[in-house]
Design a protein around this motif. Structure first.
Motif, PDB file in Angstrom:
ATOM      1  N   LEU A   1       0.658  -1.227   0.005  1.00 55.72           N
ATOM      2  CA  LEU A   1       0.019   0.064   0.164  1.00 55.72           C
ATOM      3  C   LEU A   1       0.948   1.244  -0.076  1.00 55.72           C
ATOM      4  O   LEU A   1       2.192   1.391   0.419  1.00 55.72           O
ATOM      5  CB  LEU A   1      -0.810  -0.164   1.268  1.00 55.72           C
ATOM      6  N   ARG A   2       0.158   2.410  -0.487  1.00 56.56           N
ATOM      7  CA  ARG A   2       0.931   3.692  -0.152  1.00 56.56           C
ATOM      8  C   ARG A   2       0.491   4.495   0.829  1.00 56.56           C
ATOM      9  O   ARG A   2       0.311   5.525   0.870  1.00 56.56           O
ATOM     10  CB  ARG A   2       0.665   4.511  -1.647  1.00 56.56           C
ATOM     11  N   GLN A   3       0.364   3.590   1.939  1.00 58.34           N
ATOM     12  CA  GLN A   3      -0.222   4.439   3.080  1.00 58.34           C
ATOM     13  C   GLN A   3       0.290   3.415   4.313  1.00 58.34           C
ATOM     14  O   GLN A   3       0.509   2.263   4.247  1.00 58.34           O
ATOM     15  CB  GLN A   3      -1.599   4.433   3.122  1.00 58.34           C
ATOM     16  N   GLN A   4       0.279   3.880   5.649  1.00 54.83           N
ATOM     17  CA  GLN A   4       0.538   3.046   6.699  1.00 54.83           C
ATOM     18  C   GLN A   4      -0.534   2.435   7.220  1.00 54.83           C
ATOM     19  O   GLN A   4      -1.453   2.961   8.311  1.00 54.83           O
ATOM     20  CB  GLN A   4       1.207   4.059   8.001  1.00 54.83           C
ATOM     21  N   VAL A   5      -1.107   1.247   6.572  1.00 55.81           N
ATOM     22  CA  VAL A   5      -2.221   0.815   6.737  1.00 55.81           C
ATOM     23  C   VAL A   5      -1.823  -0.926   6.699  1.00 55.81           C
ATOM     24  O   VAL A   5      -1.217  -1.187   5.604  1.00 55.81           O
ATOM     25  CB  VAL A   5      -3.412   0.985   5.721  1.00 55.81           C
ATOM     26  N   TRP A   6      -2.468  -1.637   7.338  1.00 50.79           N
ATOM     27  CA  TRP A   6      -2.193  -3.212   7.347  1.00 50.79           C
ATOM     28  C   TRP A   6      -3.579  -3.845   7.651  1.00 50.79           C
ATOM     29  O   TRP A   6      -4.408  -3.377   8.428  1.00 50.79           O
ATOM     30  CB  TRP A   6      -1.549  -3.544   8.756  1.00 50.79           C
TER      31      TRP A   6
ATOM     32  N   ARG B   1      -0.981  -1.381  15.460  1.00 50.97           N
ATOM     33  CA  ARG B   1       0.040  -0.430  15.406  1.00 50.97           C
ATOM     34  C   ARG B   1      -0.429   0.994  15.441  1.00 50.97           C
ATOM     35  O   ARG B   1       0.293   1.926  15.824  1.00 50.97           O
ATOM     36  CB  ARG B   1       0.913  -0.520  14.164  1.00 50.97           C
ATOM     37  N   GLY B   2      -1.744   1.464  14.852  1.00 47.13           N
ATOM     38  CA  GLY B   2      -2.172   2.700  14.793  1.00 47.13           C
ATOM     39  C   GLY B   2      -3.213   2.744  16.055  1.00 47.13           C
ATOM     40  O   GLY B   2      -3.534   2.057  16.880  1.00 47.13           O
ATOM     41  N   ALA B   3      -3.705   4.169  16.018  1.00 46.81           N
ATOM     42  CA  ALA B   3      -4.513   4.561  16.934  1.00 46.81           C
ATOM     43  C   ALA B   3      -5.986   4.322  16.875  1.00 46.81           C
ATOM     44  O   ALA B   3      -6.914   4.295  17.512  1.00 46.81           O
ATOM     45  CB  ALA B   3      -4.335   6.204  17.338  1.00 46.81           C
ATOM     46  N   ARG B   4      -6.273   3.781  15.423  1.00 47.78           N
ATOM     47  CA  ARG B   4      -7.517   3.469  14.901  1.00 47.78           C
ATOM     48  C   ARG B   4      -7.283   2.400  14.070  1.00 47.78           C
ATOM     49  O   ARG B   4      -6.527   2.076  13.493  1.00 47.78           O
ATOM     50  CB  ARG B   4      -8.098   4.848  14.107  1.00 47.78           C
ATOM     51  N   ALA B   5      -8.501   1.597  14.308  1.00 44.26           N
ATOM     52  CA  ALA B   5      -8.695   0.565  13.371  1.00 44.26           C
ATOM     53  C   ALA B   5     -10.214   0.225  13.123  1.00 44.26           C
ATOM     54  O   ALA B   5     -11.021   0.860  13.865  1.00 44.26           O
ATOM     55  CB  ALA B   5      -8.064  -0.880  14.049  1.00 44.26           C
TER      56      ALA B   5
ATOM     57  N   GLU C   1      -6.561   1.599  21.401  1.00 45.52           N
ATOM     58  CA  GLU C   1      -6.433   0.059  21.635  1.00 45.52           C
ATOM     59  C   GLU C   1      -5.116  -0.307  21.340  1.00 45.52           C
ATOM     60  O   GLU C   1      -4.820  -0.177  20.141  1.00 45.52           O
ATOM     61  CB  GLU C   1      -7.578  -0.785  21.228  1.00 45.52           C
ATOM     62  N   SER C   2      -4.360  -1.200  22.006  1.00 44.56           N
ATOM     63  CA  SER C   2      -3.283  -1.717  21.590  1.00 44.56           C
ATOM     64  C   SER C   2      -3.314  -3.162  20.790  1.00 44.56           C
ATOM     65  O   SER C   2      -2.232  -3.423  20.251  1.00 44.56           O
ATOM     66  CB  SER C   2      -2.319  -1.952  22.913  1.00 44.56           C
ATOM     67  N   GLN C   3      -4.403  -3.566  21.092  1.00 46.84           N
ATOM     68  CA  GLN C   3      -4.443  -4.930  20.479  1.00 46.84           C
ATOM     69  C   GLN C   3      -6.329  -5.257  20.417  1.00 46.84           C
ATOM     70  O   GLN C   3      -6.962  -4.476  21.299  1.00 46.84           O
ATOM     71  CB  GLN C   3      -4.115  -6.171  21.293  1.00 46.84           C
ATOM     72  N   ILE C   4      -6.541  -6.154  19.730  1.00 48.16           N
ATOM     73  CA  ILE C   4      -7.937  -6.564  19.479  1.00 48.16           C
ATOM     74  C   ILE C   4      -8.094  -8.080  19.359  1.00 48.16           C
ATOM     75  O   ILE C   4      -7.352  -8.566  18.853  1.00 48.16           O
ATOM     76  CB  ILE C   4      -8.564  -5.798  18.446  1.00 48.16           C
ATOM     77  N   THR C   5      -9.230  -8.537  20.366  1.00 46.45           N
ATOM     78  CA  THR C   5      -9.271 -10.017  20.210  1.00 46.45           C
ATOM     79  C   THR C   5     -10.725 -10.308  19.729  1.00 46.45           C
ATOM     80  O   THR C   5     -11.651  -9.795  20.004  1.00 46.45           O
ATOM     81  CB  THR C   5      -9.304 -10.596  21.513  1.00 46.45           C
TER      82      THR C   5
ATOM     83  N   LEU D   1     -16.516 -17.755  10.914  1.00 47.20           N
ATOM     84  CA  LEU D   1     -16.437 -16.309  10.806  1.00 47.20           C
ATOM     85  C   LEU D   1     -15.431 -15.920   9.798  1.00 47.20           C
ATOM     86  O   LEU D   1     -14.397 -16.866   9.589  1.00 47.20           O
ATOM     87  CB  LEU D   1     -15.982 -15.427  12.065  1.00 47.20           C
ATOM     88  N   ARG D   2     -15.572 -15.081   8.930  1.00 53.28           N
ATOM     89  CA  ARG D   2     -14.688 -14.467   7.977  1.00 53.28           C
ATOM     90  C   ARG D   2     -14.624 -13.095   8.331  1.00 53.28           C
ATOM     91  O   ARG D   2     -15.578 -12.360   8.138  1.00 53.28           O
ATOM     92  CB  ARG D   2     -15.045 -14.821   6.524  1.00 53.28           C
ATOM     93  N   ALA D   3     -13.439 -12.258   8.432  1.00 50.54           N
ATOM     94  CA  ALA D   3     -13.579 -10.829   9.003  1.00 50.54           C
ATOM     95  C   ALA D   3     -12.311 -10.188   8.707  1.00 50.54           C
ATOM     96  O   ALA D   3     -11.084 -10.994   8.176  1.00 50.54           O
ATOM     97  CB  ALA D   3     -13.766 -10.629  10.481  1.00 50.54           C
ATOM     98  N   LEU D   4     -12.196  -9.019   8.445  1.00 53.17           N
ATOM     99  CA  LEU D   4     -11.115  -8.058   8.221  1.00 53.17           C
ATOM    100  C   LEU D   4     -10.752  -7.294   9.523  1.00 53.17           C
ATOM    101  O   LEU D   4     -12.007  -6.679  10.079  1.00 53.17           O
ATOM    102  CB  LEU D   4     -11.587  -7.005   6.967  1.00 53.17           C
ATOM    103  N   VAL D   5      -9.599  -7.060   9.541  1.00 58.81           N
ATOM    104  CA  VAL D   5      -9.037  -6.015  10.833  1.00 58.81           C
ATOM    105  C   VAL D   5      -8.119  -5.203   9.961  1.00 58.81           C
ATOM    106  O   VAL D   5      -7.168  -5.579   9.628  1.00 58.81           O
ATOM    107  CB  VAL D   5      -8.258  -6.637  11.887  1.00 58.81           C
ATOM    108  N   ILE D   6      -8.629  -3.863   9.863  1.00 58.17           N
ATOM    109  CA  ILE D   6      -7.864  -2.787   9.283  1.00 58.17           C
ATOM    110  C   ILE D   6      -7.174  -2.031  10.110  1.00 58.17           C
ATOM    111  O   ILE D   6      -7.829  -0.939  10.719  1.00 58.17           O
ATOM    112  CB  ILE D   6      -8.846  -2.228   8.229  1.00 58.17           C
ATOM    113  N   ASP D   7      -5.927  -1.897  10.227  1.00 59.76           N
ATOM    114  CA  ASP D   7      -5.071  -1.292  11.158  1.00 59.76           C
ATOM    115  C   ASP D   7      -4.761   0.236  10.446  1.00 59.76           C
ATOM    116  O   ASP D   7      -3.992  -0.009   9.602  1.00 59.76           O
ATOM    117  CB  ASP D   7      -4.196  -2.116  11.754  1.00 59.76           C
ATOM    118  N   LEU D   8      -5.208   1.110  11.122  1.00 55.92           N
ATOM    119  CA  LEU D   8      -4.963   2.639  10.457  1.00 55.92           C
ATOM    120  C   LEU D   8      -3.954   3.368  11.347  1.00 55.92           C
ATOM    121  O   LEU D   8      -4.298   3.812  12.281  1.00 55.92           O
ATOM    122  CB  LEU D   8      -6.288   3.181  10.282  1.00 55.92           C
ATOM    123  N   ALA D   9      -2.678   3.465  10.968  1.00 57.36           N
ATOM    124  CA  ALA D   9      -1.787   4.051  11.603  1.00 57.36           C
ATOM    125  C   ALA D   9      -1.768   5.647  11.143  1.00 57.36           C
ATOM    126  O   ALA D   9      -1.224   6.497  11.836  1.00 57.36           O
ATOM    127  CB  ALA D   9      -0.194   3.658  11.400  1.00 57.36           C
TER     128      ALA D   9
END
Length: 234
Positions: free
Chosen positions: A156-161, A178-182, A214-218, A225-233
């Motif tokens: 990606l051209r951005q700090q996103v996982w 890694r980011g403050a938002r997800a 949040e520092s982590q999510i469970t 389940l099939r899901a996405l976690v989009i980590d937005l730094a």
């Protein structure tokens, strides 16, 4: 903090050839409080009828990530690039100002079902125009996209996982953020989203959720389940 956004609360469209659900403001659906989330600008869940197509159009400088859930799609740009993507693939288009892009359902019988994300691109970064990767159907975890292309992911051209999870009922997985938002998104299935302090939300099929500070999510699956976690730094 977790704040859910149910599938029922999202914007919707039905044009016959296209059924869509819009998480954030898009097209005719506008909410001034939902113009995106950090660098996540668009999250659409769309079904295109057999042989239907989006005509060529230009975009702001964004990375468009298409997750193909059913069918086969063809993508073409005005610079002569063309590619196809089938169910089980993730396709990344690094859009450029002044370049137009089109999309078509290549099947005459099967609808094309996909999730589309737009992520704001850093102005100084340039990547390959088209990238693709398999969404490993049997693996419980896949890193689909990242800033550095780690683990064979799309770059990606951005700090996103962008993380892709598959869990069976009762299974759980914890991801460091890694980011403050997800953003969390159920593709199918229900789950509990839990934070280290014991907070959480229960989400159903198609629901999403804002994650802040949040520092982590469970994720604990209530069903398959099939899901996405989009980590937005950014």
């Amino acid at each position: 903090m977790i704040t859910s956004r149910t599938a029922q609360a999202c914007g919707k469209a039905d044009y016959g050839w296209l059924q869509a659900r819009y998480t954030f403001s898009f097209g005719h659906y506008f909410d001034p409080n939902l113009l995106g989330y950090a660098s996540l600008r668009v999250l659409n869940q769309e079904v295109l009828a057999p042989s239907a197509a989006f005509q060529p159009r230009t975009y702001p400088k964004v990375d468009i990530l298409n997750l193909i859930l059913q069918g086969e799609a063809g993508y073409r740009d005005s610079e002569g690039n063309y590619t196809q993507a089938s169910a089980g693939e993730a396709l990344l288009l690094a859009t450029q100002p002044g370049v137009s892009y089109s999309e078509q359902n290549l099947s005459k019988e099967t609808p094309l079902t996909r999730i589309q994300l737009w992520l704001n691109a850093c102005p100084q970064r340039e990547n390959a125009a088209i990238q693709s990767v398999k969404m490993h159907e049997c693996q419980p975890y896949t890193l689909l996209a990242s800033p550095d292309g780690e683990q064979g992911s799309l770059q990606l051209r951005q700090q996103v996982w962008v993380h892709h999870l598959r869990l069976e009922a009762g299974e759980r997985r914890t991801l460091a953020l890694r980011g403050a938002r997800a953003w969390l998104q159920s593709i199918h299935g229900g789950y509990h989203a839990l934070t280290p302090d014991g907070g959480g939300e229960t989400l159903a099929c198609g629901d999403g959720a804002f994650i802040r500070d949040e520092s982590q999510i469970t994720l604990e699956a209530r069903t398959s389940l099939r899901a996405l976690v989009i980590d937005l730094a950014e």
